[in-house]
Design a protein around this motif. Structure first.
Motif, PDB file in Angstrom:
ATOM      1  N   ASP A  80      48.050  43.198  48.890  1.00 53.88           N
ATOM      2  CA  ASP A  80      47.788  42.259  47.806  1.00 53.88           C
ATOM      3  C   ASP A  80      48.085  40.844  48.293  1.00 53.88           C
ATOM      4  O   ASP A  80      49.222  40.545  48.688  1.00 53.88           O
ATOM      5  CB  ASP A  80      48.674  42.601  46.600  1.00 53.88           C
ATOM      6  N   PRO A  81      47.094  39.956  48.304  1.00 50.35           N
ATOM      7  CA  PRO A  81      47.311  38.595  48.834  1.00 50.35           C
ATOM      8  C   PRO A  81      48.307  37.785  48.013  1.00 50.35           C
ATOM      9  O   PRO A  81      48.888  36.819  48.511  1.00 50.35           O
ATOM     10  CB  PRO A  81      45.912  37.968  48.783  1.00 50.35           C
ATOM     11  N   THR A  82      48.529  38.161  46.775  1.00 52.89           N
ATOM     12  CA  THR A  82      49.455  37.425  45.912  1.00 52.89           C
ATOM     13  C   THR A  82      50.896  37.859  46.106  1.00 52.89           C
ATOM     14  O   THR A  82      51.803  37.031  46.265  1.00 52.89           O
ATOM     15  CB  THR A  82      49.065  37.599  44.432  1.00 52.89           C
ATOM     16  N   THR A  83      51.118  39.181  46.102  1.00 54.90           N
ATOM     17  CA  THR A  83      52.478  39.712  46.194  1.00 54.90           C
ATOM     18  C   THR A  83      52.890  40.059  47.622  1.00 54.90           C
ATOM     19  O   THR A  83      54.081  40.178  47.910  1.00 54.90           O
ATOM     20  CB  THR A  83      52.611  40.967  45.324  1.00 54.90           C
ATOM     21  N   GLY A  84      51.911  40.253  48.508  1.00 50.10           N
ATOM     22  CA  GLY A  84      52.227  40.667  49.865  1.00 50.10           C
ATOM     23  C   GLY A  84      52.573  42.137  49.970  1.00 50.10           C
ATOM     24  O   GLY A  84      52.983  42.616  51.036  1.00 50.10           O
ATOM     25  N   GLN A  85      52.399  42.890  48.885  1.00 47.27           N
ATOM     26  CA  GLN A  85      52.730  44.308  48.857  1.00 47.27           C
ATOM     27  C   GLN A  85      51.475  45.156  49.082  1.00 47.27           C
ATOM     28  O   GLN A  85      50.360  44.733  48.770  1.00 47.27           O
ATOM     29  CB  GLN A  85      53.353  44.683  47.513  1.00 47.27           C
ATOM     30  N   PRO A  86      51.643  46.355  49.641  1.00 45.05           N
ATOM     31  CA  PRO A  86      50.487  47.237  49.839  1.00 45.05           C
ATOM     32  C   PRO A  86      49.818  47.593  48.514  1.00 45.05           C
ATOM     33  O   PRO A  86      50.478  47.726  47.486  1.00 45.05           O
ATOM     34  CB  PRO A  86      51.104  48.478  50.495  1.00 45.05           C
ATOM     35  N   ILE A  87      48.507  47.732  48.541  1.00 45.17           N
ATOM     36  CA  ILE A  87      47.751  48.175  47.372  1.00 45.17           C
ATOM     37  C   ILE A  87      47.536  49.674  47.517  1.00 45.17           C
ATOM     38  O   ILE A  87      46.925  50.123  48.489  1.00 45.17           O
ATOM     39  CB  ILE A  87      46.391  47.456  47.273  1.00 45.17           C
ATOM     40  N   THR A  88      48.047  50.455  46.600  1.00 47.17           N
ATOM     41  CA  THR A  88      47.943  51.902  46.724  1.00 47.17           C
ATOM     42  C   THR A  88      46.501  52.369  46.531  1.00 47.17           C
ATOM     43  O   THR A  88      45.679  51.673  45.925  1.00 47.17           O
ATOM     44  CB  THR A  88      48.837  52.621  45.700  1.00 47.17           C
ATOM     45  N   THR A  89      46.218  53.543  47.045  1.00 44.97           N
ATOM     46  CA  THR A  89      44.904  54.148  46.871  1.00 44.97           C
ATOM     47  C   THR A  89      44.578  54.314  45.394  1.00 44.97           C
ATOM     48  O   THR A  89      43.443  54.071  44.963  1.00 44.97           O
ATOM     49  CB  THR A  89      44.862  55.511  47.579  1.00 44.97           C
ATOM     50  N   CYS A  90      45.570  54.712  44.621  1.00 44.83           N
ATOM     51  CA  CYS A  90      45.357  54.888  43.179  1.00 44.83           C
ATOM     52  C   CYS A  90      44.991  53.564  42.505  1.00 44.83           C
ATOM     53  O   CYS A  90      44.131  53.532  41.613  1.00 44.83           O
ATOM     54  CB  CYS A  90      46.607  55.478  42.527  1.00 44.83           C
ATOM     55  N   GLU A  91      45.619  52.485  42.930  1.00 47.83           N
ATOM     56  CA  GLU A  91      45.289  51.177  42.363  1.00 47.83           C
ATOM     57  C   GLU A  91      43.843  50.814  42.657  1.00 47.83           C
ATOM     58  O   GLU A  91      43.139  50.279  41.796  1.00 47.83           O
ATOM     59  CB  GLU A  91      46.222  50.108  42.934  1.00 47.83           C
ATOM     60  N   TRP A  92      43.392  51.100  43.876  1.00 47.10           N
ATOM     61  CA  TRP A  92      42.007  50.798  44.226  1.00 47.10           C
ATOM     62  C   TRP A  92      41.034  51.600  43.372  1.00 47.10           C
ATOM     63  O   TRP A  92      40.016  51.085  42.914  1.00 47.10           O
ATOM     64  CB  TRP A  92      41.761  51.068  45.710  1.00 47.10           C
ATOM     65  N   ILE A  93      41.340  52.858  43.162  1.00 41.60           N
ATOM     66  CA  ILE A  93      40.468  53.682  42.321  1.00 41.60           C
ATOM     67  C   ILE A  93      40.433  53.135  40.902  1.00 41.60           C
ATOM     68  O   ILE A  93      39.372  53.054  40.272  1.00 41.60           O
ATOM     69  CB  ILE A  93      40.937  55.151  42.336  1.00 41.60           C
ATOM     70  N   ASP A  94      41.601  52.734  40.391  1.00 45.30           N
ATOM     71  CA  ASP A  94      41.667  52.165  39.038  1.00 45.30           C
ATOM     72  C   ASP A  94      40.845  50.879  38.938  1.00 45.30           C
ATOM     73  O   ASP A  94      40.227  50.601  37.909  1.00 45.30           O
ATOM     74  CB  ASP A  94      43.120  51.877  38.662  1.00 45.30           C
ATOM     75  N   ARG A  95      40.845  50.096  40.000  1.00 41.83           N
ATOM     76  CA  ARG A  95      40.110  48.826  39.992  1.00 41.83           C
ATOM     77  C   ARG A  95      38.599  49.038  40.145  1.00 41.83           C
ATOM     78  O   ARG A  95      37.795  48.366  39.478  1.00 41.83           O
ATOM     79  CB  ARG A  95      40.592  47.929  41.141  1.00 41.83           C
ATOM     80  N   LEU A  96      38.220  49.957  41.032  1.00 35.98           N
ATOM     81  CA  LEU A  96      36.819  50.092  41.400  1.00 35.98           C
ATOM     82  C   LEU A  96      36.035  51.090  40.546  1.00 35.98           C
ATOM     83  O   LEU A  96      34.837  50.891  40.302  1.00 35.98           O
ATOM     84  CB  LEU A  96      36.708  50.503  42.877  1.00 35.98           C
ATOM     85  N   ALA A  97      36.679  52.145  40.112  1.00 36.35           N
ATOM     86  CA  ALA A  97      35.967  53.198  39.389  1.00 36.35           C
ATOM     87  C   ALA A  97      35.221  52.693  38.155  1.00 36.35           C
ATOM     88  O   ALA A  97      34.060  53.072  37.940  1.00 36.35           O
ATOM     89  CB  ALA A  97      36.932  54.326  39.016  1.00 36.35           C
ATOM     90  N   PRO A  98      35.833  51.869  37.309  1.00 33.74           N
ATOM     91  CA  PRO A  98      35.106  51.418  36.115  1.00 33.74           C
ATOM     92  C   PRO A  98      33.875  50.568  36.421  1.00 33.74           C
ATOM     93  O   PRO A  98      32.970  50.467  35.596  1.00 33.74           O
ATOM     94  CB  PRO A  98      36.154  50.587  35.358  1.00 33.74           C
ATOM     95  N   LYS A  99      33.830  49.974  37.607  1.00 34.76           N
ATOM     96  CA  LYS A  99      32.722  49.083  37.960  1.00 34.76           C
ATOM     97  C   LYS A  99      31.668  49.773  38.825  1.00 34.76           C
ATOM     98  O   LYS A  99      30.594  49.230  39.046  1.00 34.76           O
ATOM     99  CB  LYS A  99      33.254  47.852  38.694  1.00 34.76           C
ATOM    100  N   ALA A 100      31.977  50.962  39.341  1.00 37.30           N
ATOM    101  CA  ALA A 100      31.085  51.641  40.273  1.00 37.30           C
ATOM    102  C   ALA A 100      29.846  52.189  39.578  1.00 37.30           C
ATOM    103  O   ALA A 100      29.913  52.696  38.458  1.00 37.30           O
ATOM    104  CB  ALA A 100      31.824  52.777  40.977  1.00 37.30           C
ATOM    105  N   TRP A 101      28.706  52.092  40.262  1.00 36.04           N
ATOM    106  CA  TRP A 101      27.458  52.661  39.754  1.00 36.04           C
ATOM    107  C   TRP A 101      27.528  54.172  39.799  1.00 36.04           C
ATOM    108  O   TRP A 101      27.033  54.869  38.920  1.00 36.04           O
ATOM    109  CB  TRP A 101      26.298  52.138  40.608  1.00 36.04           C
ATOM    110  N   ALA A 102      28.174  54.710  40.820  1.00 39.81           N
ATOM    111  CA  ALA A 102      28.413  56.145  40.952  1.00 39.81           C
ATOM    112  C   ALA A 102      29.633  56.346  41.825  1.00 39.81           C
ATOM    113  O   ALA A 102      30.024  55.457  42.583  1.00 39.81           O
ATOM    114  CB  ALA A 102      27.200  56.846  41.559  1.00 39.81           C
ATOM    115  N   ILE A 103      30.269  57.498  41.703  1.00 40.16           N
ATOM    116  CA  ILE A 103      31.450  57.810  42.491  1.00 40.16           C
ATOM    117  C   ILE A 103      31.239  59.148  43.189  1.00 40.16           C
ATOM    118  O   ILE A 103      30.768  60.104  42.577  1.00 40.16           O
ATOM    119  CB  ILE A 103      32.719  57.882  41.620  1.00 40.16           C
TER     120      ILE A 103
END
Length: 209
Positions: A91-114
């Motif tokens: 995460d460029p703001t916090t400097g902490q790793p972005i978990t795989t689950c966080e990425w899924i939460d961010r990307l899944a609602p916007k994805a055309w298909a999964i």
């Protein structure tokens, strides 16, 4: 995204595909199929932040449409007091790793298909066995078996998304395992002429000098 618990085996296997091949899809070599921009950490030329910028852009809604393909099982990040099981980028703001689950939460609602590529992403794989501290699971378990993207959710059939236009995908049929089925009721994977040959050593024999 290959940041789940597992290996890059499905990615490596995909490089041997021929109907269509990755090159055919990326270069737009097949009539009727749109050109695909492919972002895979195992195969990409870009590294570090140069590679991650595509995922940040997708999460921010600046890339649309896109297909989210996940390889590897999904860990349970809520079963411990601290730390993380799997991550992808920082995460460029916090400097902490972005978990795989966080990425899924961010990307899944916007994805055309999964797409869950392979047994691990589809059902949890070996990591989902009893006693594994990660409480690993498949995408369907993490998102919910009734969850749907903007169009569809597939477990394991990348070429289907590329070959079918959105209007067809919205009316695609699935079995109880969220796998694409044809009008005859047979799973799409059953139409693969290579099915079962590898376990019999047929492909090895064919390639032997």
């Amino acid at each position: 995204m290959t940041a789940g618990l597992g290996c890059d085996g499905d990615t490596v296997a995909m490089t041997g595909a021929s109907q269509p091949s990755i090159e055919d899809l990326v270069l737009g070599g097949i009539p009727g199929i749109p050109k695909v921009r492919f972002h895979n950490p195992f195969l990409a030329y870009e590294v570090g932040e140069d590679f991650m910028k595509f995922f940040y852009a997708a999460a921010a809604g600046r890339i649309d449409p896109f297909i989210l393909i996940v390889e590897g099982s999904i860990p349970n990040e809520k079963n411990k007091a601290g730390g993380y099981w799997a991550s992808f980028g920082t995460d460029p703001t916090t400097g902490q790793p972005i978990t795989t689950c966080e990425w899924i939460d961010r990307l899944a609602p916007k994805a055309w298909a999964i797409i869950g590529a392979g047994t691990c992403a589809a059902y949890g794989g070996i990591h989902a066995m009893h006693g594994n501290p990660t409480d690993a699971m498949g995408l369907a378990d993490y998102l919910g078996w009734e969850w749907k993207s903007k169009t569809i959710a597939l477990w394991g059939h990348c070429s289907t998304c590329f070959k079918w236009p959105p209007t067809v995908c919205r009316h695609a049929s699935f079995d109880e395992q969220r796998t694409v089925v044809e009008e005859t009721g047979a799973r799409l994977m059953k139409t693969c002429w290579r099915l079962g040959k590898n376990s019999c050593g047929i492909l090895t024999q064919a390639r032997a000098p």
